[in-house]
Design a protein around this motif. Structure first.
Motif, PDB file in Angstrom:
ATOM      1  N   MET A  33       0.719  -1.492  -0.205  1.00  0.00           N
ATOM      2  CA  MET A  33       0.000  -0.029  -0.322  1.00  0.00           C
ATOM      3  C   MET A  33       1.128   1.327   0.089  1.00  0.00           C
ATOM      4  N   ILE A  34       1.758   1.187   1.191  1.00  0.00           N
ATOM      5  CA  ILE A  34       3.254   2.289   0.710  1.00  0.00           C
ATOM      6  C   ILE A  34       3.317   2.459  -0.374  1.00  0.00           C
ATOM      7  N   SER A  35       3.940   1.260  -0.996  1.00  0.00           N
ATOM      8  CA  SER A  35       4.406   1.685  -2.391  1.00  0.00           C
ATOM      9  C   SER A  35       3.649   2.165  -3.373  1.00  0.00           C
ATOM     10  N   ASP A  36       2.641   1.572  -3.524  1.00  0.00           N
ATOM     11  CA  ASP A  36       1.206   1.879  -4.328  1.00  0.00           C
ATOM     12  C   ASP A  36       0.984   4.119  -4.490  1.00  0.00           C
ATOM     13  N   ALA A  37       1.397   3.844  -2.920  1.00  0.00           N
ATOM     14  CA  ALA A  37       0.682   5.343  -2.487  1.00  0.00           C
ATOM     15  C   ALA A  37       2.109   6.909  -3.140  1.00  0.00           C
ATOM     16  N   LEU A  38       3.092   5.819  -2.716  1.00  0.00           N
ATOM     17  CA  LEU A  38       4.595   6.987  -3.322  1.00  0.00           C
ATOM     18  C   LEU A  38       4.689   6.598  -4.333  1.00  0.00           C
ATOM     19  N   ALA A  39       4.398   5.912  -4.997  1.00  0.00           N
ATOM     20  CA  ALA A  39       3.954   6.418  -6.943  1.00  0.00           C
ATOM     21  C   ALA A  39       3.042   6.911  -6.915  1.00  0.00           C
ATOM     22  N   ARG A  40       1.567   6.834  -6.752  1.00  0.00           N
ATOM     23  CA  ARG A  40       0.299   8.325  -7.336  1.00  0.00           C
ATOM     24  C   ARG A  40       0.542   9.815  -6.526  1.00  0.00           C
ATOM     25  N   ASP A  41      -0.262   9.648  -5.540  1.00  0.00           N
ATOM     26  CA  ASP A  41       0.137  11.279  -5.445  1.00  0.00           C
ATOM     27  C   ASP A  41      -0.100  10.894  -2.796  1.00  0.00           C
ATOM     28  N   ARG A  42       0.404   9.892  -3.162  1.00  0.00           N
ATOM     29  CA  ARG A  42       1.444   9.638  -1.746  1.00  0.00           C
ATOM     30  C   ARG A  42       0.877   9.717  -0.348  1.00  0.00           C
ATOM     31  N   PRO A  57     -16.263  -4.471   9.539  1.00  0.00           N
ATOM     32  CA  PRO A  57     -16.956  -3.245   8.895  1.00  0.00           C
ATOM     33  C   PRO A  57     -16.135  -2.241   9.411  1.00  0.00           C
ATOM     34  N   LEU A  58     -15.972  -0.668   8.654  1.00  0.00           N
ATOM     35  CA  LEU A  58     -15.177   0.204   9.215  1.00  0.00           C
ATOM     36  C   LEU A  58     -15.925   1.127   9.629  1.00  0.00           C
ATOM     37  N   TYR A  59     -15.517   1.983  10.884  1.00  0.00           N
ATOM     38  CA  TYR A  59     -16.346   2.746  10.754  1.00  0.00           C
ATOM     39  C   TYR A  59     -16.470   4.144   9.760  1.00  0.00           C
ATOM     40  N   THR A  60     -17.481   4.825  10.303  1.00  0.00           N
ATOM     41  CA  THR A  60     -17.674   6.024   8.375  1.00  0.00           C
ATOM     42  C   THR A  60     -17.216   6.800   8.826  1.00  0.00           C
ATOM     43  N   VAL A  61     -16.184   7.117   9.039  1.00  0.00           N
ATOM     44  CA  VAL A  61     -15.179   8.826   9.285  1.00  0.00           C
ATOM     45  C   VAL A  61     -13.363   7.818   9.651  1.00  0.00           C
ATOM     46  N   GLY A  62     -13.333   8.579   8.809  1.00  0.00           N
ATOM     47  CA  GLY A  62     -11.000   8.445   9.326  1.00  0.00           C
ATOM     48  C   GLY A  62     -10.896  10.116   8.414  1.00  0.00           C
ATOM     49  N   CYS A  63      -9.524   9.468   8.450  1.00  0.00           N
ATOM     50  CA  CYS A  63      -9.102  10.798   7.893  1.00  0.00           C
ATOM     51  C   CYS A  63      -7.606  10.602   6.777  1.00  0.00           C
ATOM     52  N   VAL A  64      -7.409  11.836   6.276  1.00  0.00           N
ATOM     53  CA  VAL A  64      -6.685  10.906   4.807  1.00  0.00           C
ATOM     54  C   VAL A  64      -5.883  11.922   5.440  1.00  0.00           C
ATOM     55  N   GLY A  65      -4.555  11.559   5.136  1.00  0.00           N
ATOM     56  CA  GLY A  65      -3.342  11.608   5.044  1.00  0.00           C
ATOM     57  C   GLY A  65      -1.910  12.142   4.127  1.00  0.00           C
ATOM     58  N   ARG A  66      -1.355  12.491   4.233  1.00  0.00           N
ATOM     59  CA  ARG A  66       0.128  12.353   2.695  1.00  0.00           C
ATOM     60  C   ARG A  66       0.939  11.859   3.692  1.00  0.00           C
ATOM     61  N   ILE A  67       1.282  10.975   2.956  1.00  0.00           N
ATOM     62  CA  ILE A  67       2.489  10.582   3.474  1.00  0.00           C
ATOM     63  C   ILE A  67       3.804  11.778   2.888  1.00  0.00           C
ATOM     64  N   GLY A  68       4.937  12.143   4.159  1.00  0.00           N
ATOM     65  CA  GLY A  68       5.614  12.588   4.430  1.00  0.00           C
ATOM     66  C   GLY A  68       7.193  12.274   4.526  1.00  0.00           C
ATOM     67  N   ASP A  69       7.371  11.888   5.616  1.00  0.00           N
ATOM     68  CA  ASP A  69       8.765  11.689   6.299  1.00  0.00           C
ATOM     69  C   ASP A  69       9.182  10.530   5.539  1.00  0.00           C
ATOM     70  N   VAL A  70       9.339   9.502   5.200  1.00  0.00           N
ATOM     71  CA  VAL A  70       9.729   8.203   4.801  1.00  0.00           C
ATOM     72  C   VAL A  70      11.491   7.355   4.529  1.00  0.00           C
ATOM     73  N   GLU A  71      11.265   6.261   5.457  1.00  0.00           N
ATOM     74  CA  GLU A  71      12.730   6.046   5.986  1.00  0.00           C
ATOM     75  C   GLU A  71      11.953   4.291   5.298  1.00  0.00           C
ATOM     76  N   MET A  72      13.164   3.807   4.451  1.00  0.00           N
ATOM     77  CA  MET A  72      12.470   2.398   4.206  1.00  0.00           C
ATOM     78  C   MET A  72      13.687   1.529   4.361  1.00  0.00           C
ATOM     79  N   LEU A  73      13.580   0.566   5.290  1.00  0.00           N
ATOM     80  CA  LEU A  73      14.725  -0.634   5.725  1.00  0.00           C
ATOM     81  C   LEU A  73      15.252  -1.214   5.064  1.00  0.00           C
TER      82      LEU A  73
END
Length: 203
Positions: A33-42, A57-73
């Protein structure tokens, strides 16, 4: 307008607009998922499942986050910091062949300029001091006083030691004043519980 993005369903993990959430990503599906997001809009959505089980099932409300700092191990894991952008309401979960879940959601229109009245702010700080004292927390109150209303209320909502349902209710509050009022009620409810000494900081 509806938007589509991958989600990271994680119990107890709440993100608010304007705040940061560090994550350690180790499961293969979420590494994908992180790799996919980094290749798109983060962008990914943080949201709580209603139960701690696979495919819950999911709760109905969440929060969109943009990937900022990234460290790939070296072994493919990631350390990332999500920067909260906006709350969202799930419209539907999408069918996908990907290993991670995706949703279609509407962005909730929060007012970035919303503030508390002087009475609301004073009442919150008074209750926060009582709660911190009862729990044995050490708080840098001078730093707290310098925070703007949104950083203070959303920051406490994100880090407060409440259960998942309580934190979800805070996220779903539709105004800063409503969130502040709920925080006061939760601090009064949980305030009698003993807590381990720790230092609370907001960034």
């Amino acid at each position: 307008m509806a938007q589509r993005f991958p989600i990271f369903p994680l119990t107890g993990a709440i993100l608010f607009p304007g705040l940061h959430l560090p994550l350690h990503i180790f499961e293969p599906r979420y590494r994908a998922m992180i790799s996919d997001a980094l290749a798109r809009d983060r962008r990914i959505g943080m949201i709580q499942p209603q139960r701690a089980e696979e495919g819950a099932p999911l709760y109905t409300v969440g929060c969109v986050g943009r990937i900022g700092d990234v460290e790939m191990l070296g072994d493919g894991r990631f350390n990332v910091v999500l920067e909260g952008e906006s709350r969202f309401r799930v419209l539907r979960e999408l069918e996908t062949t990907l290993p991670f879940r995706k949703v279609e959601a509407e962005i909730l229109p929060d007012d970035p300029e919303e503030s508390l009245s002087a009475i609301e702010r004073a009442g919150f700080e008074h209750e926060a001091r009582r709660f911190a004292e009862a729990q044995g927390y050490k708080v840098d109150w001078q730093s707290v006083e310098r925070l703007d209303d949104q950083t203070l209320i959303n920051g406490v909502s994100q880090i407060a030691p409440f259960d998942a349902a309580a934190k979800q209710a805070l996220l779903e509050a539709d105004s800063l004043a409503a969130r502040c009022e709920l925080l006061v009620q939760l601090m009064q409810f949980f305030g009698h519980r003993d807590g381990d000494e720790e230092i609370i900081t907001l960034q």
